[in-house]
Write an enzyme that holds these catalytic residues in place. Structure first.
Site, PDB file in Angstrom:
ATOM      1  N   CYS A  99     117.060 -19.401  43.368  1.00  0.00           N
ATOM      2  CA  CYS A  99     117.738 -19.020  42.129  1.00  0.00           C
ATOM      3  C   CYS A  99     119.180 -19.519  42.124  1.00  0.00           C
ATOM      4  O   CYS A  99     119.663 -20.057  41.123  1.00  0.00           O
ATOM      5  CB  CYS A  99     117.688 -17.506  41.957  1.00  0.00           C
ATOM      6  SG  CYS A  99     118.253 -16.933  40.332  1.00  0.00           S
ATOM      7  N   CYS A 143     113.784  -9.707  42.490  1.00  0.00           N
ATOM      8  CA  CYS A 143     114.019  -9.110  41.175  1.00  0.00           C
ATOM      9  C   CYS A 143     112.813  -9.199  40.259  1.00  0.00           C
ATOM     10  O   CYS A 143     112.701  -8.420  39.313  1.00  0.00           O
ATOM     11  CB  CYS A 143     115.227  -9.765  40.514  1.00  0.00           C
ATOM     12  SG  CYS A 143     115.001 -11.520  40.151  1.00  0.00           S
TER      13      CYS A 143
END
Length: 357
Positions: A101, A198
């Site tokens: 990410c 997440c």
């Protein structure tokens, strides 16, 4: 003063980052990356993409008269993080989605968008420090709070990127950050930490893998180095190097996962000594200074692990051979190996599934 975009998750760190930059006189805009819609299991309140956390960022920006926007990056997230996550598990590696990410979204896609929109730079709430600049190269250094230092997940940053990034929290400890947020009345001051994965709200990545890639969750034999069958595993992605619990086999001494063989669908176990390795290879190498020279560095192979001395030798194919002075346990393919000298990051790469010999 600079025009700075602040990536805001809705937590205390990014909230205080935006406020501190605003107080310093910068032209600040807050942005949240909408990455994941979730599923029937819902989104936990502490997740960075939850409605509750996004509302926190919006309220902080309203309190300080900071413009705030939400950018939709769900397709990019699927491509660069989810697909990577599944690909690594399929190959027998243990992925670190935060690295992907940072590398492919926050500090590439979002930074590029900030530049296109006319911003001078991008800021985040990471606990790292940037020094140097001007006629000297930029240095990426550990945050002063050793318990919160996040340099391990930012080793891929280049000189160009470091010249456009701001990390205001690197010189503070986490307790200091929370206290400064309370003093300013920020609604996020006591928000809990967000979860590591997440996009898996219940933290059950095995369920997630079963839903996304059931074909890689096939059971198979658990064997020792000699090929003796000791039991049956429940799908290779359910295990990681160094794992002891949950193997479902009885033995006279503790057994650990020492290798994951996806070609033969074998989970290979052994005793603690068989976990130790001095030599391994890293690929997808990134360097803060353009290239990594041969020499001795302190090498860290876990996010909160110790950096241990090792000799680095570049190879013709662009990978690096790493040889520790002393054998280390649980060198895990798919995780990052990051190279330091003192508190300065030189770069790093992905621990390869290749067995060095």
């Amino acid at each position: 003063m600079a025009k700075i975009m602040v990536a805001m998750s809705g937590g205390v760190d990014s909230s205080l980052t935006a406020v501190l930059l605003k107080e310093q006189g910068h032209d600040v805009t807050g942005v949240t990356m909408h990455l994941w819609e979730g599923d029937d299991n819902g989104i936990m309140e502490s997740q960075c993409c939850s409605v509750e956390m996004t509302a926190g960022a919006r309220r902080v920006c309203a309190q300080y008269d900071i413009p705030y926007y939400v950018f939709n990056y769900q397709k990019d997230f699927r491509k660069h993080v989810i697909d990577y996550f599944l690909r690594e598990y399929s190959s027998g590696a243990t992925p670190n989605p935060c690295l992907a990410c940072n590398r492919d979204l926050k500090f590439r896609v979002l930074l590029e968008r900030a530049e296109l929109l006319g911003f001078d730079g991008l800021a985040t709430g990471h606990f790292v420090q940037i020094t140097g600049g001007g006629e000297q190269p930029y240095d990426l250094r550990r945050g002063i709070d050793i318990n919160k230092d996040q340099s391990y997940v930012l080793y891929m940053l280049s000189q160009r990127e470091l010249g456009r990034l701001h990390f205001p929290l690197g010189g503070f400890t986490k307790p200091q950050v929370r206290q400064m947020a309370r003093e300013r009345g920020l609604v996020t001051a006591d928000k809990p930490e967000s979860m590591d994965i997440c996009f898996i709200p219940d933290n059950n990545y095995r369920r997630f893998l079963n839903e996304e890639r059931p074909e890689i969750m096939q059971p198979g034999p658990i064997v020792n180095r000699h090929g003796t069958v000791l039991g049956q595993h429940k799908g290779l992605p359910q295990y990681t190097i160094g794992q002891r619990k949950g193997l479902g086999i009885a033995a006279g001494s503790p057994l650990f996962v020492i290798e994951i063989d996806t070609v033969r669908n074998l989970l290979i176990v052994g005793d603690a000594d068989e976990l130790e390795r001095r030599d391994f290879v890293i690929d997808d190498v990134r360097s803060v200074y353009g290239q990594i020279e041969a020499g001795i560095y302190a090498v860290q192979i876990r996010a909160h692990g110790e950096a241990v001395p090792a000799t680095i030798t570049p190879r013709e194919d662009g990978t690096l051979h790493i040889r520790y002075d002393q054998p280390q346990r649980s060198v895990t393919p798919g995780q990052a190996a990051v190279l330091y000298r003192d508190d300065r990051v030189f770069g790093g790469g992905r621990i390869s599934t290749e067995r060095y010999s």
